[in-house]
Design a protein around this motif. Structure first.
Motif, PDB file in Angstrom:
ATOM      1  N   GLU A 194       0.862  -1.185   0.000  1.00  0.00           N
ATOM      2  CA  GLU A 194       0.000   0.000   0.000  1.00  0.00           C
ATOM      3  C   GLU A 194       0.894   1.230   0.000  1.00  0.00           C
ATOM      4  O   GLU A 194       1.659   1.452   0.936  1.00  0.00           O
ATOM      5  CB  GLU A 194      -0.919  -0.011   1.213  1.00  0.00           C
ATOM      6  N   ILE A 230      -7.376   2.923  -2.745  1.00  0.00           N
ATOM      7  CA  ILE A 230      -7.782   2.716  -1.344  1.00  0.00           C
ATOM      8  C   ILE A 230      -7.627   4.020  -0.561  1.00  0.00           C
ATOM      9  O   ILE A 230      -7.432   4.002   0.655  1.00  0.00           O
ATOM     10  CB  ILE A 230      -6.931   1.600  -0.698  1.00  0.00           C
ATOM     11  N   PHE A 232      -9.564   6.642   0.391  1.00  0.00           N
ATOM     12  CA  PHE A 232     -10.472   7.023   1.484  1.00  0.00           C
ATOM     13  C   PHE A 232     -10.250   6.135   2.700  1.00  0.00           C
ATOM     14  O   PHE A 232     -10.125   6.625   3.827  1.00  0.00           O
ATOM     15  CB  PHE A 232     -11.917   6.927   1.011  1.00  0.00           C
ATOM     16  N   ARG A 233     -10.194   4.805   2.466  1.00  0.00           N
ATOM     17  CA  ARG A 233      -9.998   3.891   3.591  1.00  0.00           C
ATOM     18  C   ARG A 233      -8.685   4.145   4.304  1.00  0.00           C
ATOM     19  O   ARG A 233      -8.621   4.183   5.529  1.00  0.00           O
ATOM     20  CB  ARG A 233     -10.041   2.441   3.081  1.00  0.00           C
ATOM     21  N   LYS A 234      -7.602   4.353   3.520  1.00  0.00           N
ATOM     22  CA  LYS A 234      -6.282   4.498   4.121  1.00  0.00           C
ATOM     23  C   LYS A 234      -6.177   5.784   4.934  1.00  0.00           C
ATOM     24  O   LYS A 234      -5.622   5.784   6.042  1.00  0.00           O
ATOM     25  CB  LYS A 234      -5.213   4.487   3.020  1.00  0.00           C
ATOM     26  N   THR A 236      -8.587   7.480   6.340  1.00  0.00           N
ATOM     27  CA  THR A 236      -9.409   7.336   7.552  1.00  0.00           C
ATOM     28  C   THR A 236      -8.680   6.482   8.584  1.00  0.00           C
ATOM     29  O   THR A 236      -8.668   6.791   9.783  1.00  0.00           O
ATOM     30  CB  THR A 236     -10.757   6.697   7.194  1.00  0.00           C
ATOM     31  N   GLU A 237      -8.064   5.412   8.100  1.00  0.00           N
ATOM     32  CA  GLU A 237      -7.330   4.513   8.987  1.00  0.00           C
ATOM     33  C   GLU A 237      -6.152   5.218   9.654  1.00  0.00           C
ATOM     34  O   GLU A 237      -5.914   5.076  10.866  1.00  0.00           O
ATOM     35  CB  GLU A 237      -6.842   3.332   8.148  1.00  0.00           C
ATOM     36  N   TYR A 240      -7.387   7.769  12.251  1.00  0.00           N
ATOM     37  CA  TYR A 240      -7.815   7.083  13.462  1.00  0.00           C
ATOM     38  C   TYR A 240      -6.615   6.603  14.272  1.00  0.00           C
ATOM     39  O   TYR A 240      -6.564   6.745  15.491  1.00  0.00           O
ATOM     40  CB  TYR A 240      -8.721   5.910  13.097  1.00  0.00           C
TER      41      TYR A 240
END
Length: 728
Positions: A194, A230, A232-234, A236-237, A240
């Motif tokens: 990633e 990826i 948006f997911r990354k 956000t992750e 967080y």
């Protein structure tokens, strides 16, 4: 049917008619166009005309000839060029009067369809969005349309391996994908990572990149891969994780409190430690926590806290702030808060998460330390080494007497001076990045040896040590700079280096002299040999012999004068500059040309000299003669056999030097290979029997010893121009 050429020629499929021995009876136009065949094919062996067809096709034809029925198959193969292709065929026998007469072959190239199928299958296998493939044999790369959309490139964009890698963000992402691709090619290792890319429009995206190498005979010939957005997911992750890590850090330390404020709903959440820090009992708190907070915090601190929250941005969403609270029961307290501002979709603050710590005791201790500052001031003033307090811009806030004496100033004169303004410019490039790191708190101490300018302009060598002093908010208060003057030690060191340099120059001078003797005397000896051979020749006329005797006399005088000059070199050694005088350059040019008159005539060399009689240079006559001799002899020696040799000697005058150009149209030098070797010892560039690789080395040292310089421009099989700059 067999003889109907019109039907066969217009068939919309690639069809071939073969006899029982696989000779071609006919080909459809579609076949000829598809496989780029001419009209001259009749009766030729099928597999000789198309040698790149797979062996499986020949096997199927053999089966069909043996009466095993129609055959069909599809295989992939590699052409001699390395290109991967798929062929699909159908074979059937045709009969004439119920006797087998030959074969009908339908053959199609299904490469594109199979590539699409493979990419689709892999995308299904790993649930990817986009796909890609690299053909390493032909250095070609394929991106599907979805992959192109992720990169924000047009559909007609043609990628290659280098451009694909360059889309990855410079630094970690690009380095890692380069490493993975290299391992895939060299070792056949797959990858799944990633990383971040920068799209063609400049947008930064997180992607999942996967590659699977394909090996043939243990050699990677192709890599297929997937490409998934990826972002948006990354993000956000990561957001967080960053918040979670900060909270975990806070809870790991005793006495820290965690709180959260929703700026939209005004909802406030405190943990148990928060009540202890503020000296409140949870059961008696009957007010809204946010309102209570605004009441117990000093008004000016509360306003500043809100200002810091409002100016938060995605790049600057964290800050540390110490504020004061006061209550009748517990008195004045200092609270240190580490805050993270959460921004909404409009990039405006919507929530604040914070860690609070009671630093009242620490602040009180700091106040007590103020009294200690007086003692530190006394130490500062009475120190035996130079000391200064410096602000974040490198300006001197305070200086002691030893520092002022080292730099030649009075103490008051140093106040307000920026250390950069008195630093040696060659040291600033190294100092500034370290100073910035100190100011940012990335390092706490920095030590180096550097130079400053004394008030009188001389250079002061010091060992400098800088230490950061932070305030309660962990921000830079000032720097403590200590300077140890090592100028005397440095001067002593430089004297020792000077003595060593003199010793080295003496050795170089002796070596230089030895090469001058061997090189210059060889030139005269060659000239004398040539003249002697003419005298020995019985066929030479008497008047020519007399002329040759005159030349022998001149050559002998030249040899005698050269030996005399070489003796001068021994006496000069390191005192070159003290012995240099004014030299008429044209006189020396004519003298050297005279020495080579026979060789110039023998080789039919066209020589042109352009030099004013008034031009003089500052130097040693024997050195200048040696330089001219070497350059002229090299131009003669390395002439081209392909054209008439030409040598042009030109002298011009510039503002600060006399420039000599010696140009020829000879063999030339490949400067791409030998640029750093031209003036090296024993460096030769052509297989000439007389090449020793000494001459250019000698003249470079001679020129530099007289304060000049030499350079060369050259092209292979075009010629060379040597340019010498003499002092006026």
């Amino acid at each position: 049917m067999v003889d109907n050429k019109l039907i066969l020629d217009q068939a919309p499929l690639p069809i071939a008619l073969l006899d029982l021995d696989y000779h071609i009876l006919g080909l459809s136009k579609k076949w000829r166009d598809t496989y780029n065949l001419s009209e001259n094919y009749k009766d030729k062996p099928f597999f000789k005309l198309m040698p790149n067809l797979p062996n499986e096709l020949k096997i199927d034809l053999d089966y069909c000839r043996e009466g095993l029925g129609e055959r069909e198959d599809e295989v992939k193969c590699y052409l001699p060029s390395g290109k991967l292709v798929w062929y699909k065929w159908q074979i059937s026998q045709y009969f004439d009067n119920d006797k087998p007469s030959g074969f009908i072959v339908f053959l199609t190239d299904t490469t594109k369809e199979n590539l699409d199928k493979q990419l689709f299958a892999k995308s299904q296998q790993v649930a990817r969005i986009g796909g890609w493939e690299v053909d390493l044999i032909n250095n070609q790369m394929y991106w599907c349309n979805i992959t192109k959309k992720i990169h924000e490139v047009p559909e007609d964009f043609v990628p290659n391996l280098e451009t694909g890698i360059n889309f990855y963000k410079e630094g970690y992402s690009r380095n890692l994908i380069t490493e993975k691709v290299t391992q895939g090619i060299e070792k056949g290792l797959p990858w799944d990572v990633e990383l971040q890319i920068i799209t063609q429009s400049g947008k930064e995206l997180w992607v999942r990149a996967k590659g699977e190498p394909e090996l043939v005979d243990n050699k990677c010939v192709r890599i297929c891969g997937t490409f998934q957005d990826i972002d948006f997911r990354k993000k956000t992750e990561l957001k967080y994780k960053r918040t979670r890590d900060r909270l975990q850090m806070a809870t790991a330390k005793a006495g820290f409190g965690i709180w959260e404020i929703d700026l939209i709903t005004s909802e406030v959440v405190w943990d148990e430690n928060m009540y202890k820090i503020y000296g409140l009992k949870k059961k008696i708190v009957d007010k809204d926590l946010r309102k209570l907070f605004s009441e117990i915090v000093y008004p000016e601190d509360y306003a500043e806290l809100n200002r810091l929250i409002e100016k938060a941005t995605p790049e600057n969403d964290q800050f540390t702030f110490i504020f004061r609270t006061k209550q009748d029961a517990v008195g004045l307290r200092y609270i240190k808060g580490m805050h993270t501002v959460i921004l909404g979709e409009d990039n405006k603050p919507c929530k604040v998460i914070g860690i609070a710590e009671d630093v009242t005791e620490f602040v009180e201790t700091q106040k007590q330390l103020v009294s200690v500052e007086g003692a530190l001031d006394a130490l500062f003033e009475n120190s035996a080494i130079g000391m200064a307090l410096v602000d974040g811009e490198a300006k001197i806030l305070k200086a002691n007497l030893p520092l002022a004496k080292s730099l030649g100033y009075k103490v008051d004169e140093l106040l307000g001076i920026n250390f950069r303004s008195i630093s040696h410019p060659e040291d600033l490039e190294r100092d500034i990045p370290n100073f910035i790191s100190l100011r940012r708190g990335e390092i706490s101490n920095y030590k180096t040896e550097k130079r400053y300018f004394h008030k009188n302009g001389s250079v002061v060598h010091v060992i400098m040590n800088a230490t950061v002093r932070l305030d309660l908010g962990d921000n830079l208060s000032y720097l403590i700079v200590q300077l140890v003057d090592i100028t005397k030690q440095k001067n002593t060191e430089n004297k020792l280096k000077g003595l060593l340099e003199i010793s080295n120059k003496q050795n170089e001078s002796l070596l230089n002299f030895a090469h001058i003797v061997s090189h210059n005397l060889r030139s005269h000896a060659s000239n004398l040999t040539m003249i002697s051979s003419l005298l020995i020749d019985n066929e030479v006329e008497e008047d020519e012999k007399e002329q040759t005797l005159d030349m022998l006399n001149e050559a002998s005088e030249g040899l005698n004068e050269t030996i005399f000059h070489l003796n001068e070199v021994v006496q000069v050694k390191l005192n070159t500059h003290n012995k240099m005088g004014r030299i008429n350059l044209l006189d020396l040019i004519e003298k050297v040309v005279k020495n080579y008159e026979m060789e110039l005539e023998k080789n039919e060399i066209k020589l042109a000299v352009n030099c004013s009689n008034r031009i003089e240079v500052l130097g040693l006559a024997n050195y200048v003669e040696s330089i001219l001799t070497n350059l002229l002899s090299n131009a003669i020696k390395y002439k081209s056999p392909q054209r008439r040799p030409m040598i042009n000697i030109a002298v011009r005058e510039t503002e600060d030097s006399i420039v000599l150009d010696v140009a020829d149209n000879g063999l030339g030098i490949d400067l791409k290979r030998h640029a750093n070797k031209v003036f090296g010892m024993y460096k030769t560039f052509h297989n000439h029997p007389e090449a020793k690789g000494v001459g250019l080395f000698i003249i470079k040292n001679q020129i530099e010893s007289m304060g000049g310089r030499i350079s060369v421009t050259s092209n292979l099989d075009v010629g060379s121009t040597f340019t010498v700059h003499f002092n006026k």
